[in-house]
Design a protein around this motif. Structure first.
Motif, PDB file in Angstrom:
ATOM      1  N   VAL A 211     100.110  28.096  37.890  1.00 52.47           N
ATOM      2  CA  VAL A 211     100.856  29.329  37.586  1.00 52.47           C
ATOM      3  C   VAL A 211     100.413  29.901  36.238  1.00 52.47           C
ATOM      4  CG1 VAL A 211     103.159  30.295  37.166  1.00 52.47           C
ATOM      5  CG2 VAL A 211     102.834  28.625  38.982  1.00 52.47           C
ATOM      6  N   LEU A 212     100.112  29.031  35.284  1.00 51.17           N
ATOM      7  CA  LEU A 212      99.613  29.489  33.991  1.00 51.17           C
ATOM      8  C   LEU A 212      98.289  30.230  34.159  1.00 51.17           C
ATOM      9  CD1 LEU A 212      99.779  29.500  30.872  1.00 51.17           C
ATOM     10  CD2 LEU A 212      98.559  27.316  30.892  1.00 51.17           C
ATOM     11  N   CYS A 213      97.414  29.711  35.001  1.00 44.70           N
ATOM     12  CA  CYS A 213      96.141  30.396  35.268  1.00 44.70           C
ATOM     13  C   CYS A 213      96.382  31.746  35.935  1.00 44.70           C
ATOM     14  CB  CYS A 213      95.246  29.527  36.156  1.00 44.70           C
ATOM     15  SG  CYS A 213      94.631  28.027  35.337  1.00 44.70           S
ATOM     16  N   ALA A 214      97.343  31.794  36.880  1.00 45.30           N
ATOM     17  CA  ALA A 214      97.673  33.063  37.540  1.00 45.30           C
ATOM     18  C   ALA A 214      98.228  34.069  36.537  1.00 45.30           C
ATOM     19  CB  ALA A 214      98.683  32.816  38.660  1.00 45.30           C
ATOM     20  N   ALA A 215      99.090  33.604  35.644  1.00 48.91           N
ATOM     21  CA  ALA A 215      99.647  34.484  34.615  1.00 48.91           C
ATOM     22  C   ALA A 215      98.550  34.998  33.688  1.00 48.91           C
ATOM     23  CB  ALA A 215     100.707  33.733  33.806  1.00 48.91           C
ATOM     24  N   SER A 216      97.567  34.139  33.390  1.00 45.78           N
ATOM     25  CA  SER A 216      96.453  34.559  32.536  1.00 45.78           C
ATOM     26  C   SER A 216      95.644  35.659  33.212  1.00 45.78           C
ATOM     27  CB  SER A 216      95.549  33.355  32.231  1.00 45.78           C
ATOM     28  OG  SER A 216      96.265  32.345  31.540  1.00 45.78           O
ATOM     29  N   LEU A 217      95.435  35.544  34.518  1.00 50.49           N
ATOM     30  CA  LEU A 217      94.699  36.572  35.247  1.00 50.49           C
ATOM     31  C   LEU A 217      95.467  37.895  35.260  1.00 50.49           C
ATOM     32  CD1 LEU A 217      93.351  34.524  38.302  1.00 50.49           C
ATOM     33  CD2 LEU A 217      92.057  35.367  36.333  1.00 50.49           C
TER      34      LEU A 217
ATOM     35  N   ALA B 161      85.131  30.879  24.391  1.00 48.24           N
ATOM     36  CA  ALA B 161      86.560  30.548  24.408  1.00 48.24           C
ATOM     37  C   ALA B 161      86.856  29.450  25.418  1.00 48.24           C
ATOM     38  CB  ALA B 161      87.379  31.800  24.731  1.00 48.24           C
ATOM     39  N   LEU B 162      86.205  29.504  26.575  1.00 44.87           N
ATOM     40  CA  LEU B 162      86.430  28.499  27.609  1.00 44.87           C
ATOM     41  C   LEU B 162      85.878  27.136  27.212  1.00 44.87           C
ATOM     42  CD1 LEU B 162      85.544  30.633  30.764  1.00 44.87           C
ATOM     43  CD2 LEU B 162      87.821  30.034  29.934  1.00 44.87           C
ATOM     44  N   VAL B 163      84.842  27.137  26.383  1.00 45.97           N
ATOM     45  CA  VAL B 163      84.204  25.880  25.983  1.00 45.97           C
ATOM     46  C   VAL B 163      84.869  25.281  24.751  1.00 45.97           C
ATOM     47  CG1 VAL B 163      82.063  24.817  25.190  1.00 45.97           C
ATOM     48  CG2 VAL B 163      82.004  26.538  27.007  1.00 45.97           C
ATOM     49  N   THR B 164      85.063  26.089  23.721  1.00 43.25           N
ATOM     50  CA  THR B 164      85.572  25.575  22.449  1.00 43.25           C
ATOM     51  C   THR B 164      87.090  25.473  22.414  1.00 43.25           C
ATOM     52  OG1 THR B 164      85.708  27.783  21.441  1.00 43.25           O
ATOM     53  CG2 THR B 164      83.609  26.593  21.248  1.00 43.25           C
ATOM     54  N   ARG B 165      87.772  26.313  23.202  1.00 39.50           N
ATOM     55  CA  ARG B 165      89.240  26.379  23.191  1.00 39.50           C
ATOM     56  C   ARG B 165      89.769  26.655  21.776  1.00 39.50           C
ATOM     57  NH1 ARG B 165      90.813  21.738  23.674  1.00 39.50           N
ATOM     58  NH2 ARG B 165      88.849  20.641  23.762  1.00 39.50           N
TER      59      ARG B 165
ATOM     60  N   ARG C   9      94.703  29.878  28.117  1.00 41.92           N
ATOM     61  CA  ARG C   9      95.442  30.607  27.076  1.00 41.92           C
ATOM     62  C   ARG C   9      94.528  31.016  25.924  1.00 41.92           C
ATOM     63  NH1 ARG C   9      98.668  25.128  25.371  1.00 41.92           N
ATOM     64  NH2 ARG C   9      97.389  24.556  23.572  1.00 41.92           N
ATOM     65  N   THR C  10      93.485  30.227  25.614  1.00 42.23           N
ATOM     66  CA  THR C  10      92.538  30.631  24.574  1.00 42.23           C
ATOM     67  C   THR C  10      91.733  31.840  25.021  1.00 42.23           C
ATOM     68  OG1 THR C  10      92.352  28.352  23.775  1.00 42.23           O
ATOM     69  CG2 THR C  10      90.635  29.880  23.110  1.00 42.23           C
ATOM     70  N   LEU C  11      91.388  31.886  26.298  1.00 38.29           N
ATOM     71  CA  LEU C  11      90.692  33.057  26.833  1.00 38.29           C
ATOM     72  C   LEU C  11      91.517  34.316  26.618  1.00 38.29           C
ATOM     73  CD1 LEU C  11      88.372  34.339  28.482  1.00 38.29           C
ATOM     74  CD2 LEU C  11      89.694  33.794  30.544  1.00 38.29           C
TER      75      LEU C  11
END
Length: 448
Positions: free
Chosen positions: A267-273, A304-308, A427-429
């Motif tokens: 759900v967090l990923c969906a909210a990010s999208l 962002a996806l790598v370093t967070r 969330r970093t993205l």
């Protein structure tokens, strides 16, 4: 008459001798996690290792307990003691951290007699984007009932307005009512407001009475350094805390709890999208197409996806705004840096909102419109109050729960510590795309 050894077993909160061996194994595992080589494993890897070890051990205890649940009850006391004890450290830190960081934020803000359009737009856009992100996180969490047990017909939200649940009650709860009382009740908004007033007074006096105020400014900076060091010290124990928390919850709920966490992360990923879609629409309205946005910001988003780490991606994001999109550097640099420090839409808004809904659902609390409204308000204010404090997302989620008055759900935030490295990716993205979006909107408004 009981044997002396059995009296000792009961004193330890156990009912069986075998449980004592389980407790010894548990502390042995914690010690082993604490000795993981830092050079070989990153901090995120050590947290995930702790999460995995705690989960496996908790499931073993759950499986051995059977229907009677003897071992789960015995060992669960020790799991909860360590897990909830670790969670309580963050609960202890949040109020003083917000107070000191709030004062420091104000006294280090440049004093201007009249706000420029850039400053006004920067603040308004940052605040509104935080509110939108928090609202998306809360609403999506409630729609999918994150925190509620799988298959359980649990009501996590109700439109019914009961006594003390009107919007005026939510606002009244946030009003400062005495610094001592606010510290006692965890009213982080009241603490932040008081800190802002102290900071404004100190900054105003520094103009004419700098010699008098200088010691206070120095003490504030010193206090911030100390509280930052304490936060880092507590965060350093996350691998062990994550192991204890996951052992506690999996021993009590079994595999069903893992499904709850997986659903929350999905759900967090969906909210990010959804939040990313909102950002793209606002950028398009401001004259930057989604294609141009992705083409220019591709390097920053991949990083962002790598370093967070939003701070690590800031130079790439600023380069994308100026070289990639041709926007004014003096405007975009200031706005993006402000958004990455005081307005992280992923770590400071969306994730704390969803974490609060998860904790409330896990604790059996039913959210109301007034609670959701109060939650969004608290998150927006707390995001400014924790500027510069380590562990932004963790501190923000504790501030959100305590500030909105659902302190009974604080222990439900423990699992968020365990899955923090995973949730940190989406969330970093959103932090990075959010700082770019803010800069694009403000640059267009100021240029016009």
């Amino acid at each position: 008459r009981k044997e002396p050894f059995m009296n000792i077993i009961e004193f330890l909160g156990l009912t069986r001798v075998e449980s004592l061996a389980g407790v010894i194994v548990f502390f042995g595992l914690l010690f082993g996690i604490s000795r993981l080589p830092k050079k070989k494993f990153t901090f995120a890897a050590r947290v995930l290792i702790g999460t995995g070890i705690g989960t496996v051990y908790g499931l073993i205890v759950w499986g051995l307990s059977g229907r009677a649940g003897v071992y789960a009850a015995d060992l669960g006391r020790w799991f909860s003691l360590v897990g909830n004890g670790y969670v309580s450290l963050f609960q202890l830190l949040i109020a003083p951290s917000i107070f000191v960081a709030g004062v420091r934020l104000v006294i280090h803000t440049p004093l201007v007699k009249t706000e420029t359009p850039l400053i006004k737009w920067k603040k308004w856009v940052n605040t509104l984007m935080l509110a939108v992100s928090a609202l998306i996180g809360a609403c999506l969490g409630l729609c999918f009932k994150v925190g509620a047990a799988p298959g359980a017909d649990t009501a996590v939200f109700s439109w019914e307005i009961g006594e003390g649940q009107k919007i005026t009650d939510s606002i009244a709860h946030l009003i400062p009512s005495g610094i001592g009382f606010d510290f006692l009740t965890g009213n982080v908004v009241g603490i932040f407001v008081f800190a802002v007033l102290i900071g404004i007074a100190a900054r105003r006096m520094s103009g004419k009475y700098m010699d008098t105020v200088k010691p206070f400014l120095d003490v504030t900076d010193a206090a911030f350094s100390v509280i930052t060091s304490v936060c880092k010290a507590v965060i350093a124990y996350k691998p062990m805390g994550a192991a204890a928390v996951m052992a506690s919850f999996t021993a009590a709920y079994g595999p069903a709890f893992l499904l709850m966490l997986v659903k929350m992360l999905a759900v967090l990923c969906a909210a990010s999208l959804i939040m990313l879609a909102v950002q793209l629409v606002l950028c398009a309205v401001s004259g930057v197409s989604p294609t141009a946005f992705f083409r220019a910001g591709k390097a920053a988003m991949k990083k962002a996806l790598v370093t967070r780490s939003g701070s690590a991606c800031l130079p790439d994001a600023q380069e994308a705004l100026t070289a990639g999109l041709g926007l004014k550097k003096e405007i975009t640099d200031e706005v993006s840096a402000y958004a990455i420090s005081s307005g992280m839409q992923g770590c400071g808004a969306m994730f704390p909102a969803m974490a609060a809904v998860f904790a409330a659902g896990l604790s059996g609390l039913t959210m109301t419109p007034a609670l959701v409204f109060g939650l969004v308000m608290v998150i927006v204010l707390v995001s400014y109050g924790i500027t510069g404090v380590p562990g932004t997302a963790t501190m923000a989620e504790f501030g959100a729960v305590m500030g909105s008055g659902i302190t009974g759900a604080v222990n439900g935030l423990g699992p968020m510590i365990a899955v923090d490295p995973i949730g940190d990716v989406p969330r970093t993205l959103i932090n990075v795309t959010g700082c770019m979006t803010n800069a694009i909107i403000v640059e267009r408004r100021v240029r016009e």
